[in-house]
Design a protein around this motif. Sequence first.
Motif, PDB file in Angstrom:
ATOM      1  N   THR A  38       0.838  -1.194   0.000  1.00  0.00           N
ATOM      2  CA  THR A  38       0.000   0.000   0.000  1.00  0.00           C
ATOM      3  C   THR A  38       0.880   1.253   0.000  1.00  0.00           C
ATOM      4  O   THR A  38       0.489   2.273  -0.570  1.00  0.00           O
ATOM      5  N   GLY A  39       2.054   1.162   0.596  1.00  0.00           N
ATOM      6  CA  GLY A  39       2.984   2.285   0.537  1.00  0.00           C
ATOM      7  C   GLY A  39       3.327   2.650  -0.891  1.00  0.00           C
ATOM      8  O   GLY A  39       3.316   3.823  -1.268  1.00  0.00           O
ATOM      9  N   ASP A  40       3.615   1.635  -1.716  1.00  0.00           N
ATOM     10  CA  ASP A  40       3.938   1.888  -3.121  1.00  0.00           C
ATOM     11  C   ASP A  40       2.729   2.409  -3.902  1.00  0.00           C
ATOM     12  O   ASP A  40       2.873   3.234  -4.801  1.00  0.00           O
ATOM     13  N   LEU A  41       1.549   1.925  -3.571  1.00  0.00           N
ATOM     14  CA  LEU A  41       0.343   2.337  -4.288  1.00  0.00           C
ATOM     15  C   LEU A  41      -0.041   3.789  -4.012  1.00  0.00           C
ATOM     16  O   LEU A  41      -0.563   4.469  -4.896  1.00  0.00           O
ATOM     17  N   PHE A  42       0.206   4.256  -2.779  1.00  0.00           N
ATOM     18  CA  PHE A  42      -0.347   5.547  -2.368  1.00  0.00           C
ATOM     19  C   PHE A  42       0.675   6.623  -2.014  1.00  0.00           C
ATOM     20  O   PHE A  42       0.338   7.799  -1.999  1.00  0.00           O
ATOM     21  N   SER A  43       1.915   6.262  -1.749  1.00  0.00           N
ATOM     22  CA  SER A  43       2.911   7.236  -1.313  1.00  0.00           C
ATOM     23  C   SER A  43       3.201   8.262  -2.403  1.00  0.00           C
ATOM     24  O   SER A  43       3.529   7.905  -3.539  1.00  0.00           O
ATOM     25  N   GLY A  44       3.078   9.537  -2.043  1.00  0.00           N
ATOM     26  CA  GLY A  44       3.385  10.621  -2.977  1.00  0.00           C
ATOM     27  C   GLY A  44       2.396  10.768  -4.111  1.00  0.00           C
ATOM     28  O   GLY A  44       2.677  11.463  -5.082  1.00  0.00           O
ATOM     29  N   LYS A  45       1.220  10.145  -3.995  1.00  0.00           N
ATOM     30  CA  LYS A  45       0.232  10.170  -5.077  1.00  0.00           C
ATOM     31  C   LYS A  45      -1.129  10.608  -4.557  1.00  0.00           C
ATOM     32  O   LYS A  45      -1.429  10.494  -3.370  1.00  0.00           O
ATOM     33  N   ARG A  46      -1.942  11.049  -5.473  1.00  0.00           N
ATOM     34  CA  ARG A  46      -3.354  11.340  -5.219  1.00  0.00           C
ATOM     35  C   ARG A  46      -4.135  10.241  -5.931  1.00  0.00           C
ATOM     36  O   ARG A  46      -4.121  10.159  -7.163  1.00  0.00           O
ATOM     37  N   ASN A  92     -15.894   7.311 -16.339  1.00  0.00           N
ATOM     38  CA  ASN A  92     -15.475   8.630 -15.861  1.00  0.00           C
ATOM     39  C   ASN A  92     -13.981   8.728 -15.585  1.00  0.00           C
ATOM     40  O   ASN A  92     -13.527   9.689 -14.964  1.00  0.00           O
ATOM     41  N   ARG A  93     -13.238   7.758 -16.054  1.00  0.00           N
ATOM     42  CA  ARG A  93     -11.795   7.716 -15.802  1.00  0.00           C
ATOM     43  C   ARG A  93     -11.104   9.014 -16.190  1.00  0.00           C
ATOM     44  O   ARG A  93     -10.366   9.601 -15.389  1.00  0.00           O
ATOM     45  N   ASP A  94     -11.322   9.476 -17.398  1.00  0.00           N
ATOM     46  CA  ASP A  94     -10.629  10.674 -17.872  1.00  0.00           C
ATOM     47  C   ASP A  94     -11.023  11.909 -17.061  1.00  0.00           C
ATOM     48  O   ASP A  94     -10.172  12.751 -16.752  1.00  0.00           O
ATOM     49  N   ALA A  95     -12.290  12.022 -16.705  1.00  0.00           N
ATOM     50  CA  ALA A  95     -12.754  13.163 -15.902  1.00  0.00           C
ATOM     51  C   ALA A  95     -12.112  13.145 -14.520  1.00  0.00           C
ATOM     52  O   ALA A  95     -11.746  14.196 -13.973  1.00  0.00           O
ATOM     53  N   ILE A  96     -11.957  11.963 -13.944  1.00  0.00           N
ATOM     54  CA  ILE A  96     -11.325  11.831 -12.625  1.00  0.00           C
ATOM     55  C   ILE A  96      -9.843  12.180 -12.710  1.00  0.00           C
ATOM     56  O   ILE A  96      -9.327  12.954 -11.899  1.00  0.00           O
ATOM     57  N   LEU A  97      -9.156  11.635 -13.694  1.00  0.00           N
ATOM     58  CA  LEU A  97      -7.727  11.922 -13.846  1.00  0.00           C
ATOM     59  C   LEU A  97      -7.487  13.398 -14.134  1.00  0.00           C
ATOM     60  O   LEU A  97      -6.487  13.969 -13.684  1.00  0.00           O
ATOM     61  N   ALA A  98      -8.412  14.036 -14.857  1.00  0.00           N
ATOM     62  CA  ALA A  98      -8.286  15.454 -15.180  1.00  0.00           C
ATOM     63  C   ALA A  98      -8.361  16.336 -13.940  1.00  0.00           C
ATOM     64  O   ALA A  98      -7.941  17.495 -13.972  1.00  0.00           O
ATOM     65  N   LYS A  99      -8.851  15.795 -12.855  1.00  0.00           N
ATOM     66  CA  LYS A  99      -8.956  16.546 -11.596  1.00  0.00           C
ATOM     67  C   LYS A  99      -7.718  16.355 -10.719  1.00  0.00           C
ATOM     68  O   LYS A  99      -7.764  16.617  -9.519  1.00  0.00           O
ATOM     69  N   VAL A 134      -5.903  13.467 -10.249  1.00  0.00           N
ATOM     70  CA  VAL A 134      -5.759  12.139  -9.658  1.00  0.00           C
ATOM     71  C   VAL A 134      -4.716  11.367 -10.455  1.00  0.00           C
ATOM     72  O   VAL A 134      -4.730  11.379 -11.689  1.00  0.00           O
ATOM     73  N   ASP A 135      -3.803  10.701  -9.740  1.00  0.00           N
ATOM     74  CA  ASP A 135      -2.732   9.950 -10.395  1.00  0.00           C
ATOM     75  C   ASP A 135      -3.149   8.542 -10.797  1.00  0.00           C
ATOM     76  O   ASP A 135      -2.621   7.990 -11.762  1.00  0.00           O
ATOM     77  N   ASP A 136      -4.070   7.941 -10.038  1.00  0.00           N
ATOM     78  CA  ASP A 136      -4.436   6.554 -10.294  1.00  0.00           C
ATOM     79  C   ASP A 136      -5.829   6.276  -9.745  1.00  0.00           C
ATOM     80  O   ASP A 136      -6.264   6.933  -8.783  1.00  0.00           O
ATOM     81  N   ILE A 137      -6.501   5.312 -10.346  1.00  0.00           N
ATOM     82  CA  ILE A 137      -7.790   4.821  -9.863  1.00  0.00           C
ATOM     83  C   ILE A 137      -7.613   3.330  -9.620  1.00  0.00           C
ATOM     84  O   ILE A 137      -7.233   2.586 -10.524  1.00  0.00           O
ATOM     85  N   ILE A 138      -7.884   2.924  -8.382  1.00  0.00           N
ATOM     86  CA  ILE A 138      -7.661   1.541  -7.967  1.00  0.00           C
ATOM     87  C   ILE A 138      -8.972   0.944  -7.473  1.00  0.00           C
ATOM     88  O   ILE A 138      -9.687   1.577  -6.702  1.00  0.00           O
ATOM     89  N   VAL A 139      -9.253  -0.265  -7.911  1.00  0.00           N
ATOM     90  CA  VAL A 139     -10.371  -1.033  -7.364  1.00  0.00           C
ATOM     91  C   VAL A 139      -9.779  -2.205  -6.590  1.00  0.00           C
ATOM     92  O   VAL A 139      -8.851  -2.862  -7.051  1.00  0.00           O
ATOM     93  N   VAL A 140     -10.305  -2.434  -5.387  1.00  0.00           N
ATOM     94  CA  VAL A 140      -9.836  -3.527  -4.547  1.00  0.00           C
ATOM     95  C   VAL A 140     -11.030  -4.393  -4.161  1.00  0.00           C
ATOM     96  O   VAL A 140     -12.137  -3.889  -3.976  1.00  0.00           O
ATOM     97  N   ALA A 141     -10.791  -5.694  -4.088  1.00  0.00           N
ATOM     98  CA  ALA A 141     -11.820  -6.638  -3.654  1.00  0.00           C
ATOM     99  C   ALA A 141     -11.151  -7.803  -2.945  1.00  0.00           C
ATOM    100  O   ALA A 141      -9.972  -8.090  -3.168  1.00  0.00           O
ATOM    101  N   VAL A 142     -11.921  -8.455  -2.089  1.00  0.00           N
ATOM    102  CA  VAL A 142     -11.446  -9.662  -1.419  1.00  0.00           C
ATOM    103  C   VAL A 142     -11.648 -10.821  -2.399  1.00  0.00           C
ATOM    104  O   VAL A 142     -12.622 -11.563  -2.350  1.00  0.00           O
ATOM    105  N   ASN A 143     -10.740 -10.886  -3.339  1.00  0.00           N
ATOM    106  CA  ASN A 143     -10.657 -11.932  -4.353  1.00  0.00           C
ATOM    107  C   ASN A 143      -9.181 -12.170  -4.614  1.00  0.00           C
ATOM    108  O   ASN A 143      -8.352 -11.342  -4.248  1.00  0.00           O
ATOM    109  N   ASP A 144      -8.855 -13.256  -5.299  1.00  0.00           N
ATOM    110  CA  ASP A 144      -7.453 -13.482  -5.628  1.00  0.00           C
ATOM    111  C   ASP A 144      -7.069 -12.709  -6.892  1.00  0.00           C
ATOM    112  O   ASP A 144      -7.925 -12.193  -7.607  1.00  0.00           O
TER     113      ASP A 144
END
Length: 161
Positions: free
Chosen positions: A27-35, A60-67, A69-79
């Motif tokens: 999670t440090g690599d995913l979020f450190s120094g990023k929005r 809405n990916r492009d609209a979100i990144l245009a604001k 945001v460096d990355d959009i991540i989806v997480v789930a309890v799956n492998d």
Amino acid sequence: MTIAVGDRLPDLKLKERTPDGPADVSTGDLFSGKRVVLFAVPGAFTPTCSLNHLPGYLENRDAILAKGVDDIIVVAVNDHHVMGAWANSTGAAGKLRFIADWDAAFTKALGLDADLSAGGLGVRSKRYSMLVEDGVVKTLNVEESPGQATVSAAAAMIGQL
């Protein structure tokens, strides 16, 4: 205790399917120094997740990144295999990051786990979204019902950015 606005995300290892195979990602690599916009779903391929929640973020990916945001991540309890298959089947591979919380350690550390055994799913994540800046939670939107994707939807997040 549930994570709150102003809290730092715990530093844990998750999994991601890459072209070279499964990879540990902290999670440090995913979020450190990023929005980063992070949203969680109870399960890949489940109806609300696949038909409502994920498509909103993809559309809405492009609209979100245009604001800013460096990355959009989806997480789930799956492998990581399931998350990779879901990314490919939805056309979101390479557009959103699909992260596997395979043992629910991240979800439990956030206090956002839910027992969905009555529906045959076991321990999963509550449905939520958050804006994370340099590892710190700036906004947090938790759905009251796993079958809803309104307060955690992409449209709601865009309004918070």
